[in-house]
Design a protein around this motif. Structure first.
Motif, short mmCIF file in Angstrom:
data_model
loop_
_atom_site.label_atom_id
_atom_site.label_comp_id
_atom_site.label_asym_id
_atom_site.label_seq_id
_atom_site.Cartn_x
_atom_site.Cartn_y
_atom_site.Cartn_z
N GLY A 192 -5.70 -56.38 75.90
CA GLY A 192 -6.77 -56.06 76.83
C GLY A 192 -7.06 -54.57 76.87
O GLY A 192 -8.22 -54.15 76.93
N LEU A 193 -5.98 -53.75 76.82
CA LEU A 193 -6.17 -52.31 76.82
C LEU A 193 -6.96 -51.87 75.59
O LEU A 193 -7.87 -51.04 75.67
N VAL A 194 -6.63 -52.45 74.42
CA VAL A 194 -7.33 -52.06 73.18
C VAL A 194 -8.78 -52.54 73.21
O VAL A 194 -9.69 -51.80 72.81
N ARG A 195 -9.01 -53.74 73.72
CA ARG A 195 -10.40 -54.24 73.81
C ARG A 195 -11.24 -53.34 74.70
O ARG A 195 -12.40 -53.05 74.40
N GLY A 196 -10.63 -52.86 75.79
CA GLY A 196 -11.37 -52.00 76.69
C GLY A 196 -11.67 -50.63 76.09
O GLY A 196 -12.57 -49.93 76.55
N MET A 197 -10.93 -50.23 75.04
CA MET A 197 -11.14 -48.92 74.43
C MET A 197 -11.91 -48.99 73.11
O MET A 197 -12.17 -47.95 72.49
N THR A 198 -12.26 -50.18 72.66
CA THR A 198 -12.84 -50.33 71.32
C THR A 198 -14.09 -49.47 71.14
O THR A 198 -14.25 -48.76 70.14
N ASP A 199 -15.00 -49.54 72.12
CA ASP A 199 -16.23 -48.74 72.00
C ASP A 199 -15.92 -47.26 71.95
O ASP A 199 -16.49 -46.51 71.15
N LEU A 200 -15.01 -46.81 72.83
CA LEU A 200 -14.64 -45.41 72.85
C LEU A 200 -14.02 -44.99 71.52
O LEU A 200 -14.35 -43.93 70.96
N LEU A 201 -13.15 -45.83 70.99
CA LEU A 201 -12.49 -45.50 69.72
C LEU A 201 -13.50 -45.44 68.58
O LEU A 201 -13.45 -44.54 67.74
N GLN A 202 -14.41 -46.39 68.55
CA GLN A 202 -15.39 -46.42 67.47
C GLN A 202 -16.30 -45.18 67.52
O GLN A 202 -16.64 -44.61 66.49
N ARG A 203 -16.70 -44.80 68.72
CA ARG A 203 -17.53 -43.59 68.84
C ARG A 203 -16.76 -42.35 68.43
O ARG A 203 -17.34 -41.38 67.93
N SER A 204 -15.45 -42.36 68.66
CA SER A 204 -14.63 -41.18 68.36
C SER A 204 -14.41 -41.00 66.86
O SER A 204 -14.26 -39.87 66.39
N ILE A 205 -14.39 -42.08 66.09
CA ILE A 205 -14.05 -41.97 64.66
C ILE A 205 -15.27 -41.99 63.76
O ILE A 205 -15.17 -41.68 62.57
N GLY A 206 -16.43 -42.37 64.27
CA GLY A 206 -17.64 -42.32 63.46
C GLY A 206 -17.90 -43.60 62.69
O GLY A 206 -17.09 -44.53 62.67
N PRO A 207 -19.05 -43.66 62.01
CA PRO A 207 -19.48 -44.90 61.36
C PRO A 207 -18.80 -45.20 60.02
O PRO A 207 -18.90 -46.32 59.52
N LEU A 208 -18.12 -44.21 59.38
CA LEU A 208 -17.52 -44.44 58.07
C LEU A 208 -16.22 -45.24 58.15
O LEU A 208 -15.74 -45.73 57.13
N VAL A 209 -15.67 -45.35 59.33
CA VAL A 209 -14.38 -46.01 59.49
C VAL A 209 -14.56 -47.27 60.32
O VAL A 209 -15.23 -47.26 61.35
N ARG A 210 -13.94 -48.36 59.83
CA ARG A 210 -14.03 -49.63 60.52
C ARG A 210 -12.69 -49.92 61.21
O ARG A 210 -11.62 -49.66 60.67
N ILE A 211 -12.78 -50.47 62.44
CA ILE A 211 -11.59 -50.80 63.21
C ILE A 211 -11.37 -52.31 63.20
O ILE A 211 -12.30 -53.08 63.46
N GLU A 212 -10.13 -52.72 62.89
CA GLU A 212 -9.74 -54.12 62.97
C GLU A 212 -8.58 -54.23 63.96
O GLU A 212 -7.71 -53.35 64.01
N THR A 213 -8.56 -55.30 64.73
CA THR A 213 -7.46 -55.54 65.68
C THR A 213 -6.78 -56.85 65.33
O THR A 213 -7.44 -57.83 64.98
N ARG A 214 -5.47 -56.84 65.40
CA ARG A 214 -4.68 -58.04 65.08
C ARG A 214 -3.58 -58.18 66.13
O ARG A 214 -2.56 -57.47 66.09
N PHE A 215 -3.82 -59.07 67.08
CA PHE A 215 -2.85 -59.33 68.14
C PHE A 215 -2.57 -60.82 68.20
O PHE A 215 -3.51 -61.63 68.25
N PRO A 216 -1.29 -61.22 68.16
CA PRO A 216 -0.98 -62.65 68.26
C PRO A 216 -1.25 -63.17 69.67
O PRO A 216 -1.23 -62.41 70.66
N VAL A 217 -1.49 -64.45 69.75
CA VAL A 217 -1.71 -65.08 71.05
C VAL A 217 -0.40 -65.08 71.84
O VAL A 217 0.67 -65.37 71.30
#
Length: 772
Positions: A469-494
């Protein structure tokens, strides 16, 4: 007419004695011939043949001297006499030679005895032919045959006895029997001899050239001289042989003890080398350490145990050369076992030289010290880790102190800027300059937070956090911080368990790791943020307990071993000047350590980097309270308060007082804990105390404890640049983290008064309940 001869009994006995002595001497010499080898064996064979053959010849002529023809003078021809001497010696030597050959059996014994017997008989009849006597000599064929058979039997017995192990008694008895047999052969032949005497000497036969008396003396002296010399030589050789045998036995016993000693040593490989470096022997320790049996390795060169690198460098030859030149060589290095595995060995090579000085070989001792090397390496690593920890601790203490003082400066700057903003005219240029100053101060405050995180001195507020949940809440912030050339993937088990961590600090750490990952991928790539619970394979790197890993993996350039080793050092950065502080990773490390977890970096050059932050599982089941709405400051009308502010820094003290006065409060300033306590005792009507923690003489917590004793219920706010309250402090005090602005200060004042009012109501209620 036939002439009957007579025999001198004394000379007959002497002849038998000579035959027995010759037989004994020959048997004794034969034992020396069997014990020797090579040229010495052949020398003893010649000596035995001379003793046996010469003794038989001597017995014959002494017996002939014992025979006499009354009225007739007997003489002997020298040439035939010498032939009769050579004949028994030759046939006896031939017989001994044939029977002494390896593999000689009964057939060879019988044939040799036949030849030897015929030769002895021929010796007799040759000696008879050498007689010069005025008579005709005739032989009885029956006695001739008997004498030949006796000679052959005596020869076979002599050869058989000569080459069988016999003792002194057996040899003596055999010598007597052989002496009688040989003498019997002679007298049997003489029994068959018939002489017809003439008046005159037969000149056709020639005259005697040797007189009977002289011949007796010559034969007797020669015989005893030969036998005495032969026996003396045999005795001397036997003495030498026994001494040599004793020495050989002692040497064999010493060698056996040495062999047993070497074989009993299993911790050392001990073996000999020839001058060329080939292995001559092999002990149990060598077989255990190197894996080869003696049959597999003896004869091989010692270079078989060296690595390819050492072989190419010529290490084996250099080791032997050094040992030969200096007498000893010692070194440590990798060696190879039979199965191809390597071990770290201590090798000592000693040069072995004989008494004359030439090199005869080497003694080599090898010891497996792999465990000692590993222990030394582990000790060196522990020392290096301790030195690194001490260095980091020292830097942490320095950083914490600097951050604390810097916080005080920023406190004064931010507070003053905020108050200036309220008093300056509405001028766009001034406002922009003021905003720039505030922004610079805020960046400085962020830097101090990183420094405090590295020093593990920031105040944390751990709570139950759901990492996905913490990572989902920061996804937009993280993406804006690293720019468009880098893609973010998240992998969390249920069903990933929740962790206990300061959510705000965790977000900052994740942002730091993500930005670092972006910087490692200048041409773009993928950042994977993942979570997993610790497994059994992770237990060795974690403290006791249950943990969850929050990892950030990039596909960037990675780090070499040297950079990876220094990556978590404070102020170390690979970025350009002005692009990094070198405190990002140390801040994450400090957060993980302060949260009772661990921070790990894994990287290989060209393969990217993985940063793992291990956090402890939350024991509580409560969920994180989402900050869905901004806290509204309590702006309800507040009466004017009298506030005692204690701080040893004049700038901070003046700035705090100015903000409180701007809020409408009356401020009493104290520059130490003792001064604050004195003012407290003189002032009635105080509503609140705000004190710094780190003050000389008396800390803020000590001041709060004294206030609790003298003014129970008086609210106290503890202001600090980092959380250094001692563990023995039991008061629960409102905290105000430096640097703070006026709104934060107002909120802290309101919260402290509200908490004090609630506490007063609880005390009053308990009092009423007690009265009831």
């Amino acid at each position: 007419m036939p002439h009957a001869g007579t025999h001198d009994a004394v000379l007959v006995a002497l002849s038998v004695l000579i035959a027995a002595a010759a037989s004994y001497t020959a048997l004794d010499l034969a034992t020396r011939m069997r014990a020797a080898s090579g040229w010495s064996s052949r020398a003893w064979l010649v000596t035995a043949a001379i003793a046996m053959g010469g003794g038989i010849w001597s017995m014959h002529f002494v017996a002939m001297l014992a025979f006499s023809l009354p009225g007739l003078e007997v003489g002997y021809d020298l040439r035939l006499t010498l032939i009769s001497l050579a004949l028994p010696i030759a046939v006896t030597g031939l017989g001994f030679f044939v029977v002494n050959r390896p593999g000689a059996g009964p057939v060879a014994l019988c044939l040799s005895g036949l030849v030897m017997g015929l030769g002895i008989a021929g010796m007799h009849y040759t000696g008879m032919a050498a007689m010069r006597v005025p008579a005709d000599l005739h032989y009885d064929h029956l006695w001739v045959a008997v004498s030949i058979l006796i000679a052959i039997g005596a020869a076979v017995a002599a050869l058989w006895l000569a080459f069988n192990q016999t003792g002194v008694r057996q040899r003596l008895l055999a010598a007597i029997i052989m002496g009688l047999a040989v003498s019997g052969m002679h007298y049997a032949a003489m029994q068959g001899s018939v002489f017809d005497a003439h008046a005159l000497v037969d000149h056709a036969r020639g005259t005697a050239s040797v007189g009977q008396t002289h011949l007796a003396l010559w034969v007797t002296g020669t015989t005893f001289l030969i036998l005495v010399l032969a026996l003396a030589a045999a005795m001397f050789d036997r003495h030498l042989s026994q001494a040599s045998e004793r020495e050989a036995t002692a040497l064999r016993a010493s060698e056996e003890r040495f062999r047993l000693l070497l074989q009993s040593v299993s911790d050392y490989a001990i073996f000999m080398l020839d001058p060329e470096g080939r292995i001559a022997n092999w002990n149990t320790g060598a077989e255990r350490i190197k894996g080869y049996t003696a049959k597999e390795i003896v004869g091989s060169h010692l270079s078989r145990f060296y690595t390819q690198e050492d072989l190419q460098a010529g290490v084996p030859a250099a080791a032997l050369e050094t040992a030969a030149r200096e007498g000893r060589f010692e070194a440590e290095g990798w060696r190879v076992r039979k199965d191809g595995s390597r071990f770290w060995a201590n090798v000592v090579i000693h040069a072995i030289r004989n008494e004359q000085g030439p090199l005869v070989g080497y003694a080599k001792v090898t010891r497996d010290i792999t465990e000692r090397k590993q222990a030394q390496e582990a000790l060196d690593q522990a020392r290096e880790a301790l030195a690194q920890a001490q260095k980091v601790e020292a830097i942490g203490q320095l950083t914490g102190g600097v951050a604390h003082d810097f916080n005080n400066l920023l406190m004064a700057v931010l507070g003053s800027l905020e108050l200036m903003r309220k008093r300056l005219p509405d001028d766009p240029k001034l406002t922009r300059l003021l905003d720039n100053a505030v922004q610079g101060a805020q960046r400085g405050a962020a830097l101090t937070q990183r420094m405090l995180a590295f020093a593990r001195r920031q105040e944390l507020k751990p709570e139950v956090v759901d990492l996905p949940g913490l990572v989902r809440g920061m996804t937009d912030l993280l993406q804006r911080s690293i720019g468009p050339l880098v893609r973010i993937e998240t992998r969390f088990p249920v069903g990933l368990p929740r962790v206990m961590v300061d959510a705000h600090q965790c977000e900052l750490a994740l942002l730091n790791l993500t930005v670092n990952a972006r910087d490692a991928m200048p041409e773009g790539g993928t950042i994977t943020i993942a979570g997993r619970e610790a497994g059994e394979e992770d237990a060795v790197i974690l403290p006791e307990g249950r943990y969850v890993c929050l990892s950030v993996t990039d596909t960037g350039t990675g780090m070499d071993a040297e950079t990876l080793a220094r990556a978590q050092e404070p102020f170390f950065t690979t970025k350009g000047v002005g692009n990094g502080t070198g405190l990002g990773l140390p801040m994450v490390q400090g957060l993980a350590a302060q949260s009772r977890g661990r921070f790990l970096l894994k990287s290989r050059l060209g393969e990217g980097t993985t940063a793992e932050m291990w956090l402890p599982l939350a024991e509580a089941t409560a969920t994180r309270e989402e900050a869905s709405s901004v806290t509204v400051l309590r702006r309800a009308p507040m009466r004017s308060l009298t506030v005692l502010v204690a701080d040893d820094d004049p700038l901070v003290l003046e700035n705090t007082a100015a903000m409180l006065e701007d809020l409408g409060h009356r401020v009493i300033e104290a520059r130490s804990g003792q001064e604050a306590l004195a003012l407290l005792r003189r002032t009635r009507g105080l509503d609140l105390v705000i004190t710094d923690q780190a003050m000389p003489g008396m800390t803020g917590t000590q001041l709060a404890e004294q206030i609790a004793v003298e003014r129970p219920g008086l609210p106290v706010i503890l202001a600090s640049g980092y959380a250094e309250a001692p563990a023995e402090h039991h008061l629960v005090l409102p905290r105000l983290s430096k640097p703070f602005d006026q709104d934060t200060l107002a909120l802290a004042v309101a919260d402290a008064l509200h908490a004090a009012d609630d506490a007063s109501k609880v005390v009053a209620f308990r009092g009423r309940v007690g009265e009831a």
